[in-house]
Design a protein around this motif. Structure first.
Motif, PDB file in Angstrom:
ATOM      1  N   GLY A 198       1.248  -0.960   0.034  1.00  0.00           N
ATOM      2  CA  GLY A 198      -0.161  -0.343  -0.303  1.00  0.00           C
ATOM      3  C   GLY A 198       0.761   1.173  -0.037  1.00  0.00           C
ATOM      4  N   ARG A 199       2.191   1.481   0.321  1.00  0.00           N
ATOM      5  CA  ARG A 199       3.429   1.730   0.305  1.00  0.00           C
ATOM      6  C   ARG A 199       3.130   3.186  -0.925  1.00  0.00           C
ATOM      7  NH1 ARG A 199       5.254   4.247   5.259  1.00  0.00           N
ATOM      8  NH2 ARG A 199       4.414   2.667   7.102  1.00  0.00           N
ATOM      9  N   GLN A 200       2.767   1.925  -2.303  1.00  0.00           N
ATOM     10  CA  GLN A 200       2.776   2.487  -2.877  1.00  0.00           C
ATOM     11  C   GLN A 200       2.102   2.950  -3.938  1.00  0.00           C
ATOM     12  OE1 GLN A 200       6.077   2.122  -4.162  1.00  0.00           O
ATOM     13  NE2 GLN A 200       6.607   0.758  -2.455  1.00  0.00           N
ATOM     14  N   THR A 201       0.782   3.164  -3.377  1.00  0.00           N
ATOM     15  CA  THR A 201      -0.708   3.605  -4.163  1.00  0.00           C
ATOM     16  C   THR A 201      -0.559   4.573  -3.914  1.00  0.00           C
ATOM     17  OG1 THR A 201      -1.417   1.431  -2.650  1.00  0.00           O
ATOM     18  CG2 THR A 201      -3.691   3.379  -3.400  1.00  0.00           C
ATOM     19  N   HIS A 208      -2.330  -3.295   6.718  1.00  0.00           N
ATOM     20  CA  HIS A 208      -2.147  -2.901   6.656  1.00  0.00           C
ATOM     21  C   HIS A 208      -3.043  -1.646   6.535  1.00  0.00           C
ATOM     22  CE1 HIS A 208      -0.918  -5.651   2.573  1.00  0.00           C
ATOM     23  NE2 HIS A 208      -1.472  -6.719   3.262  1.00  0.00           N
ATOM     24  N   GLU A 209      -4.286  -1.641   7.472  1.00  0.00           N
ATOM     25  CA  GLU A 209      -4.788  -0.624   7.773  1.00  0.00           C
ATOM     26  C   GLU A 209      -3.756   0.473   8.275  1.00  0.00           C
ATOM     27  OE1 GLU A 209      -8.042  -0.344   5.955  1.00  0.00           O
ATOM     28  OE2 GLU A 209      -7.243  -2.084   5.313  1.00  0.00           O
ATOM     29  N   TYR A 210      -2.899   0.030   9.365  1.00  0.00           N
ATOM     30  CA  TYR A 210      -2.270   0.753  10.333  1.00  0.00           C
ATOM     31  C   TYR A 210      -1.547   1.483   9.719  1.00  0.00           C
ATOM     32  CZ  TYR A 210       1.734   2.048  13.582  1.00  0.00           C
ATOM     33  OH  TYR A 210       2.632   2.723  13.708  1.00  0.00           O
ATOM     34  N   ASP A 211      -0.023   0.921   8.939  1.00  0.00           N
ATOM     35  CA  ASP A 211       0.717   0.795   7.958  1.00  0.00           C
ATOM     36  C   ASP A 211       0.544   1.761   6.916  1.00  0.00           C
ATOM     37  OD1 ASP A 211       3.437   0.700   7.094  1.00  0.00           O
ATOM     38  OD2 ASP A 211       2.354   0.703   5.148  1.00  0.00           O
ATOM     39  N   ILE A 216       0.266   8.112   5.959  1.00  0.00           N
ATOM     40  CA  ILE A 216      -0.349   9.013   6.137  1.00  0.00           C
ATOM     41  C   ILE A 216      -0.036  10.048   7.047  1.00  0.00           C
ATOM     42  CG2 ILE A 216      -2.465  10.187   5.716  1.00  0.00           C
ATOM     43  CD1 ILE A 216      -3.328   7.713   3.684  1.00  0.00           C
ATOM     44  N   LEU A 217      -0.745   9.456   8.186  1.00  0.00           N
ATOM     45  CA  LEU A 217      -0.217  10.864   9.261  1.00  0.00           C
ATOM     46  C   LEU A 217       1.151  10.352  10.294  1.00  0.00           C
ATOM     47  CD1 LEU A 217      -3.929  10.036   9.766  1.00  0.00           C
ATOM     48  CD2 LEU A 217      -3.132  11.946   9.679  1.00  0.00           C
ATOM     49  N   ASP A 218       2.059   9.524  10.006  1.00  0.00           N
ATOM     50  CA  ASP A 218       3.053   9.725  10.839  1.00  0.00           C
ATOM     51  C   ASP A 218       2.725   9.187  12.750  1.00  0.00           C
ATOM     52  OD1 ASP A 218       5.078   9.995   8.346  1.00  0.00           O
ATOM     53  OD2 ASP A 218       4.827  11.527   9.133  1.00  0.00           O
ATOM     54  N   LEU A 219       1.810   8.327  12.433  1.00  0.00           N
ATOM     55  CA  LEU A 219       1.360   7.731  13.713  1.00  0.00           C
ATOM     56  C   LEU A 219       2.992   7.522  14.306  1.00  0.00           C
ATOM     57  CD1 LEU A 219      -1.366   5.930  13.121  1.00  0.00           C
ATOM     58  CD2 LEU A 219      -1.880   8.364  13.814  1.00  0.00           C
ATOM     59  N   THR A 229      14.166   2.119   2.262  1.00  0.00           N
ATOM     60  CA  THR A 229      12.734   1.750   1.442  1.00  0.00           C
ATOM     61  C   THR A 229      12.273   2.490   2.354  1.00  0.00           C
ATOM     62  OG1 THR A 229      12.546  -0.194   3.201  1.00  0.00           O
ATOM     63  CG2 THR A 229      13.678  -1.119   1.036  1.00  0.00           C
ATOM     64  N   SER A 230      10.510   2.062   1.486  1.00  0.00           N
ATOM     65  CA  SER A 230       9.558   3.219   2.776  1.00  0.00           C
ATOM     66  C   SER A 230       8.692   2.239   3.418  1.00  0.00           C
ATOM     67  CB  SER A 230       8.172   3.078   1.464  1.00  0.00           C
ATOM     68  OG  SER A 230       7.609   2.033   0.833  1.00  0.00           O
ATOM     69  N   CYS A 231       8.921   0.717   3.288  1.00  0.00           N
ATOM     70  CA  CYS A 231       8.340   0.367   4.659  1.00  0.00           C
ATOM     71  C   CYS A 231       9.708  -0.430   5.089  1.00  0.00           C
ATOM     72  CB  CYS A 231       7.409  -0.770   4.433  1.00  0.00           C
ATOM     73  SG  CYS A 231       6.211  -1.050   5.286  1.00  0.00           S
ATOM     74  N   ASN A 232      11.020   0.151   5.869  1.00  0.00           N
ATOM     75  CA  ASN A 232      12.121   0.253   6.580  1.00  0.00           C
ATOM     76  C   ASN A 232      11.464  -0.362   7.840  1.00  0.00           C
ATOM     77  OD1 ASN A 232      11.941   2.083   8.098  1.00  0.00           O
ATOM     78  ND2 ASN A 232      13.384   3.011   6.446  1.00  0.00           N
ATOM     79  N   ILE A 233      12.784  -0.556   8.238  1.00  0.00           N
ATOM     80  CA  ILE A 233      12.850  -1.651  10.015  1.00  0.00           C
ATOM     81  C   ILE A 233      12.049  -0.361  10.848  1.00  0.00           C
ATOM     82  CG2 ILE A 233      15.320  -0.829  10.013  1.00  0.00           C
ATOM     83  CD1 ILE A 233      13.432  -4.282  10.439  1.00  0.00           C
ATOM     84  N   ASP A 234      12.107  -0.058  10.757  1.00  0.00           N
ATOM     85  CA  ASP A 234      11.145   1.192  11.932  1.00  0.00           C
ATOM     86  C   ASP A 234      10.149   1.875  11.448  1.00  0.00           C
ATOM     87  OD1 ASP A 234      14.030   2.421  13.518  1.00  0.00           O
ATOM     88  OD2 ASP A 234      14.494   3.258  11.426  1.00  0.00           O
ATOM     89  N   ARG A 235       9.819   1.371  10.442  1.00  0.00           N
ATOM     90  CA  ARG A 235       8.361   1.214   9.954  1.00  0.00           C
ATOM     91  C   ARG A 235       7.557  -0.370  10.314  1.00  0.00           C
ATOM     92  NH1 ARG A 235       9.597   5.815   9.066  1.00  0.00           N
ATOM     93  NH2 ARG A 235       9.532   5.369  10.921  1.00  0.00           N
ATOM     94  N   GLY A 236       8.059  -1.039  10.320  1.00  0.00           N
ATOM     95  CA  GLY A 236       7.103  -2.156  10.319  1.00  0.00           C
ATOM     96  C   GLY A 236       7.678  -3.263  12.026  1.00  0.00           C
ATOM     97  N   PHE A 237       8.706  -2.298  12.662  1.00  0.00           N
ATOM     98  CA  PHE A 237       8.914  -2.264  14.174  1.00  0.00           C
ATOM     99  C   PHE A 237       8.007  -1.197  14.325  1.00  0.00           C
ATOM    100  CE2 PHE A 237       9.817  -0.297  18.772  1.00  0.00           C
ATOM    101  CZ  PHE A 237      10.630  -1.494  19.104  1.00  0.00           C
ATOM    102  N   GLU A 238       7.456  -0.245  13.956  1.00  0.00           N
ATOM    103  CA  GLU A 238       6.284   0.058  14.975  1.00  0.00           C
ATOM    104  C   GLU A 238       4.724  -1.095  13.908  1.00  0.00           C
ATOM    105  OE1 GLU A 238       8.111   4.994  14.130  1.00  0.00           O
ATOM    106  OE2 GLU A 238       6.080   3.485  12.565  1.00  0.00           O
ATOM    107  N   GLU A 239       4.888  -1.124  13.553  1.00  0.00           N
ATOM    108  CA  GLU A 239       4.193  -2.250  12.271  1.00  0.00           C
ATOM    109  C   GLU A 239       3.609  -3.050  13.819  1.00  0.00           C
ATOM    110  OE1 GLU A 239       2.686  -5.632   9.037  1.00  0.00           O
ATOM    111  OE2 GLU A 239       4.738  -5.137  11.108  1.00  0.00           O
TER     112      GLU A 239
END
Lengths: 522, 167
Positions: A236-239, A325-328, A333-336, A485-495
């Motif tokens: 979805g990062r590419q949408t 998917h929804e959270y990511d 969008i909002l840097d939650l 990458t757009s969904c890198n390890i930090d975003r992955g950790f948050e997810e």
């Protein structure tokens, strides 16, 4: 009229009276031109005054940069089930039998463009050297797929020979691979990512990033330490509409956002993870011991092997599979970031098939520092479609492949314009439909309908493209050129932490808290 | 005498008959012209979605048109300009009978691609559901009436250009 008159006419003489009768309706054209001009001007003023107010760009501007030149990257795949198959296709490798089927479909129905579009999909300059699947049938299919970089049907000979490995460890130790795609069940994501990082292999891992909380810290540490390029499989990062949504949020078009609602309804056996059991599945064709791995021991079960998402023993349930998917998307969008609190409720209300994960789930995440709540709600037994909605004081945003923003009737910011009838709260003030030449504040109902039904797709350079393809491409480009990458390890950790908080809240029936300072779930 | 006769001595209309026939002709012309102009002015307009949404027995034909970019280009062009030309013709009363035929053909295509038959569902929004008879069909029949009760030779440029014609 007399005979005399008629004669005159036919001789070509034309009286003034006759001329007037001929031209009687010409002024109507003038009236039309006047009305049309006024309408055009009105629409233009409406459109531009709304767009000026919003300050959002009118262009659909997502472009693909040309693929960088560089050496061919050598890939391996671990896990060639439903998702693995899809990812390899997105990477440019399709099973010859699949090619046969889409080719035939295109011949029977000229509207079926899958074959044509697949041939047009960009070549990512990679080769597939290693496959690992613990179900023999899937492993064989993966080998056939790896041998088909030319996207040919089963009447052609294999063009490349990949090696099958019985274990992921052996595959990850191989010298002839640079990077690996992991599409195994959830309980194997972390152990394989860790091993890959230790071997210096770049990782594209399916979501969710991890199955347990402790793994989440370990994976982050190991990935960072090793310096590999990591991409988590949230395509979805590419949408394009999400990218546009982020721009709209940055421009504060919605005003203060306090509530986000995301939903994932499904209503089919496939959607509820009741997948087909392969007729050739048996103790002989499946390496059951390796399937169990870090999970608690259970005797051989085909149901558990093919429908693993139904059991906590291997899965992360709705939280890991769909909520992520929804959270990511919202995090994009909002840097939650990670929520402060999570509470969940739900149950197994429909599928009495022995599953342990709920089929109805509500999770509420609180972000007190951002002053907003995010509600996730899902059922696996109703396809009633509820969207993704970001609710602000001034406007609300509905998101799918399209993006629609409607002003709030009681908005402070748009109040004057609503009073002046420049903005109508019942109609979008901004809508973005991928593939259109420009965005528009006055979109027709038809277009919105088609886009909302998914008849329009994510576009790049005016062409329809698969988001998973773009997500893999981005990962490969980061490997070749460095960069993130757009969904890198930090975003992955948050997810992963967010999903685990939701799951723990459900399992323990309590409000779960994130201690950000000590990075601990309490 | 309250009768307006065509020059040629064909059927005579009363003043009110002529008045309403001309009003009908100009109104349909206005509608066609507006539909055509709107399409020409919108660079993103295409009949793609509409054709894909077709129902009933000609569904396949219309969808094939949509899926062939070359054909679609021709369809879009012919539709938008056809609407404009027919609209102008009807308003001016110039070549108004051929224009009526052209309008009937276009409306018949719209009708056949989305006939309001029970059990057929369309994505294209409409104000509700019709039963067999919809506004396309009624407009088409109105054009047929205008064809058999022509007015261009009485009030319209046909009077000037087709003055030797008899209809």
């Amino acid at each position: 009229m007399s005979e005399k008159n008629n004669d005159k006419l036919s001789q070509g003489r034309f009286s003034r009276r006759e001329l007037l009768k001929s031209l009687a309706t010409v002024p109507v054209l003038g009236a039309f031109a006047y009305a049309q001009l006024r309408k055009t001007r009105y629409d233009r003023i409406l459109n531009s005054s709304i767009l000026d107010e919003l300050g959002i760009s009118q262009k659909s501007d997502q472009k693909i940069r040309p693929l960088s030149k560089g050496k061919k990257l050598r890939l391996g795949i671990i896990g060639y089930g439903g998702r693995g198959k899809y990812l390899l296709r997105a990477a440019g490798f399709a099973e010859p039998k699949w090619i046969d089927s889409v080719k035939e479909a295109a011949m029977n129905n000229s509207a079926d463009k899958r074959y044509e579009e697949y041939l047009e999909q960009e070549d990512l300059n990679i080769e597939l050297n290693a496959v690992c699947d613990i179900f023999d049938i899937n492993a064989e299919k993966a080998l056939a797929t790896a041998g088909n970089p030319g996207r040919k049907g089963s009447d052609s000979k294999p063009e490349h020979e990949a090696k099958r490995y019985k274990t992921y460890r052996e595959l990850l130790a191989a010298d002839d691979i640079d990077a690996v795609i992991i599409a195994t069940p959830d309980h194997w994501h972390a152990p394989i990512t860790l091993e890959a990082a230790r071997n210096g292999k770049h990782v594209y891992c399916e979501k969710p990033m991890t199955w347990t909380v402790p793994e989440t810290y370990a994976v982050r540490e190991e990935v960072k330490k090793s310096g590999i390029v990591f991409q988590l499989g949230h395509q979805g990062r590419q949408t394009e509409s999400y990218i546009k949504a982020r721009e709209a949020i940055a421009r504060n078009i919605l005003g203060k956002v306090n509530l986000i609602e995301v939903t994932t309804n499904r209503n089919s056996p496939n959607g509820a993870w009741v997948y087909d059991i392969h007729p050739e599945a048996s103790m002989k064709t499946i390496d059951w011991k390796q399937f169990i791995g870090p999970a608690p021991w259970h005797e051989f079960s085909k149901e558990r092997f093919f429908r693993w998402r139904c059991w906590w023993d291997y899965s992360t349930g709705l939280s890991g599979d769909l909520l992520t998917h929804e959270y990511d998307a919202m995090n994009q969008i909002l840097d939650l970031g990670i929520p402060k609190y999570a509470s969940s409720s739900g149950g197994i209300y429909y599928f009495k098939d022995g599953r342990t994960v709920p089929d109805v789930l509500q999770t509420v995440f609180e972000f007190p520092d951002k002053e907003l709540s995010m509600l996730y709600s899902a059922t696996l037994a109703s396809s009633n479609s509820r969207g993704k909605v970001i609710m602000g004081h001034d406007a609300s945003m509905e998101l799918s492949n399209t993006l629609i923003i409607k002003a709030d009737r009681d908005s402070t910011r748009y109040g004057d314009k609503i009073k002046e009838k420049i903005i109508d709260p019942s109609r979008p003030i901004f809508s973005f439909i991928p593939g259109r030449k420009k965005v528009d504040a006055v979109t027709s109902a038809t277009e919105q309908y088609f886009a909302g039904r998914g008849l329009l797709y994510t576009y790049r350079n005016g062409r329809r493209v698969d988001t998973s393809h773009l997500h893999i491409r981005e990962w490969l480009e980061a490997i070749r050129n460095g960069g993130q990458t757009s969904c890198n390890i930090d975003r992955g950790f948050e997810e992963a932490i967010t999903a685990h908080m939701g799951t723990i809240a459900y399992k323990e029936g309590r409000r779960v808290e994130w201690d950000a300072e000590n990075e601990k779930i309490i | 005498m309250n009768i307006l006769r065509a020059r040629s001595g064909a059927v005579a209309y009363s003043k009110s008959q002529l008045f309403f026939l001309v009003i009908l002709r100009v109104s349909i012309g206005w509608h066609f012209l507006y539909e055509g102009i709107t399409k020409l002015m919108n660079p993103d307009w295409t009949s793609y979605g509409y054709l894909l949404d077709s129902g009933w027995i000609f569904e396949g034909v219309f969808q094939a048109m949509a899926n062939n970019p070359a054909v679609l280009g021709v369809v879009d062009f012919a539709n938008a300009w056809g609407l404009v030309l027919i609209g102008v013709s009807l308003i001016l009363g110039l070549f108004s009978r051929p224009a009526a035929i052209g309008g009937i053909i276009l409306l018949a295509l719209y009708y056949l691609s989305h006939p309001p038959f029970t059990g057929l569902e369309y994505a294209v929004p409409s104000e509700g559901k019709y039963l067999w008879i919809d506004k396309n069909l009624i407009e088409m029949l109105a054009l047929a009436v205008l064809y058999v009760f022509p007015t261009g030779l009485r009030l319209g440029l046909d009077r000037f250009f087709l003055r030797n014609n008899k209809y």
